[in-house]
Structures are given as C-alpha cells and as structure tokens.
Motif scaffolding. Sequence first.
Motif, mmCIF file in Angstrom:
data_model
loop_
_atom_site.group_PDB
_atom_site.id
_atom_site.type_symbol
_atom_site.label_atom_id
_atom_site.label_comp_id
_atom_site.label_asym_id
_atom_site.label_seq_id
_atom_site.Cartn_x
_atom_site.Cartn_y
_atom_site.Cartn_z
ATOM 1 N N GLY A 157 0.814 -1.203 0.000
ATOM 2 C CA GLY A 157 0.000 0.000 0.000
ATOM 3 C C GLY A 157 0.852 1.260 0.000
ATOM 4 O O GLY A 157 2.082 1.216 0.006
ATOM 5 N N ARG A 166 -6.656 6.283 -3.080
ATOM 6 C CA ARG A 166 -7.185 5.058 -3.695
ATOM 7 C C ARG A 166 -7.110 3.867 -2.732
ATOM 8 O O ARG A 166 -7.953 2.980 -2.764
ATOM 9 N N GLU A 167 -6.073 3.834 -1.879
ATOM 10 C CA GLU A 167 -5.935 2.753 -0.896
ATOM 11 C C GLU A 167 -7.072 2.787 0.119
ATOM 12 O O GLU A 167 -7.508 1.751 0.601
ATOM 13 N N TYR A 168 -7.521 3.980 0.484
ATOM 14 C CA TYR A 168 -8.515 4.135 1.535
ATOM 15 C C TYR A 168 -9.951 4.259 1.030
ATOM 16 O O TYR A 168 -10.862 4.474 1.813
ATOM 17 N N THR A 169 -10.148 4.145 -0.256
ATOM 18 C CA THR A 169 -11.491 4.248 -0.811
ATOM 19 C C THR A 169 -11.768 3.054 -1.716
ATOM 20 O O THR A 169 -10.853 2.328 -2.100
ATOM 21 N N GLN A 170 -13.027 2.859 -2.043
ATOM 22 C CA GLN A 170 -13.402 1.817 -2.986
ATOM 23 C C GLN A 170 -14.287 2.434 -4.052
ATOM 24 O O GLN A 170 -15.138 3.269 -3.750
ATOM 25 N N ALA A 171 -14.048 2.019 -5.262
ATOM 26 C CA ALA A 171 -14.908 2.471 -6.357
ATOM 27 C C ALA A 171 -16.161 1.604 -6.387
ATOM 28 O O ALA A 171 -16.118 0.414 -6.083
ATOM 29 N N LYS A 172 -17.260 2.221 -6.735
ATOM 30 C CA LYS A 172 -18.521 1.483 -6.841
ATOM 31 C C LYS A 172 -19.223 1.961 -8.103
ATOM 32 O O LYS A 172 -19.305 3.152 -8.358
ATOM 33 N N SER A 173 -19.702 1.047 -8.882
ATOM 34 C CA SER A 173 -20.436 1.381 -10.105
ATOM 35 C C SER A 173 -21.918 1.162 -9.881
ATOM 36 O O SER A 173 -22.321 0.174 -9.268
#
Length: 179
Positions: A157, A166-173
């Motif tokens: 990390g 980016r390490e501490y978040t997540q992408a969601k579609s």
Amino acid sequence: SSMAKDEKILQILCGGKRFEGFEGDLAELNDGNYYEPTIIAVSPDIISQMTTQEEESSSMMTMAIQSVSAVHHTSDVFQKELFGPVVVLAPFFDQNHATALANDTDFSLGCSIWTKDLIQGHQMADKVKAGIVWINDHHKNHPSSPWGGLTKMSGIGRENGLDAFREYTQAKSVVINCN
C-alpha cells in the motif's frame, strides 16, 4: 551477531549503544530504548584496497570488492530495515556495483543517492528498487508524493497522494437502465 563476525570489515564510528545520559527530570528516560545516533562504516583498509591504482594490486582490489559485497549480503545492518538513528556507509566500485548493493535486500522502503552528477543520480534512481528515492537529500516527502515500499518486505500500500486516496477508498459502479 553478524556484526561480531564482520568486525574486521565493519567499524562503529560513533554511537552503537543505548543512550543513558538523560539527567534531571528526564533521568527516567535512561531506562528506555533510545539508541544513540550511530554511524557504521566499512573499514578504511578495505576502502583503500578498492581504490588502488596499482596494476599488481588488482587481485587485492577484487578481493576487497568481494568482501564488501559479501558483508553486505550477510550482515543485518544491510539486510534489515533499521528504524532508528543509524546510517551504514559502504564503498562501491562503480555504478553497477552500487546498484547491486542497493538492490541486495528484501526491503525497499527508501533510498538516498548522494552525487554531484544529477544525470547519474537519475540513472541510479531508475535502477534502484525502492518505493521512494531521494537524490542529495533524505527523508523529505511532500504530502502529495506517494510513500511506501516497493513490492518487497517493506509493506504494501501507499501513504500520501492520490495513491493513498485510492488505498482508503473503494470504487462502486451503479448502472441504471432507463428504458
């Protein structure tokens, strides 16, 4: 310890022990684990053998280079991450030898390159496998600059910058069919 068996090649120039010189209100800190700032260096005898210009001494020079490489490969002061006020100084024969020494470890958090030749410094930075490389400086990091080891035992990390975000978040579609 590996330091004991390498004592003919490595020398403690200063420090090398727990600091116990606190006085007055700070005297209780003498029971702690504060390590004195320490400099460990390869013996001047080895360095002089590496830099000899005499043709008949080429075998001595080769042996000295091999000694530095061997102690670097086996000594904890080169092979472990030392988090403390410790610096270990080792000579190198040429840029390839310096790169080999720098990359001869399972750890890769950071590396400092000290040079008068910035072109050579950039070439070395490209070859050294470390998460952050400083040229003519050490341990300065801007909050936007990623910080972390490079694919080895120095952790995973990143801290700081977009990489940390980016390490501490997540992408969601979310996909919506409006038909």
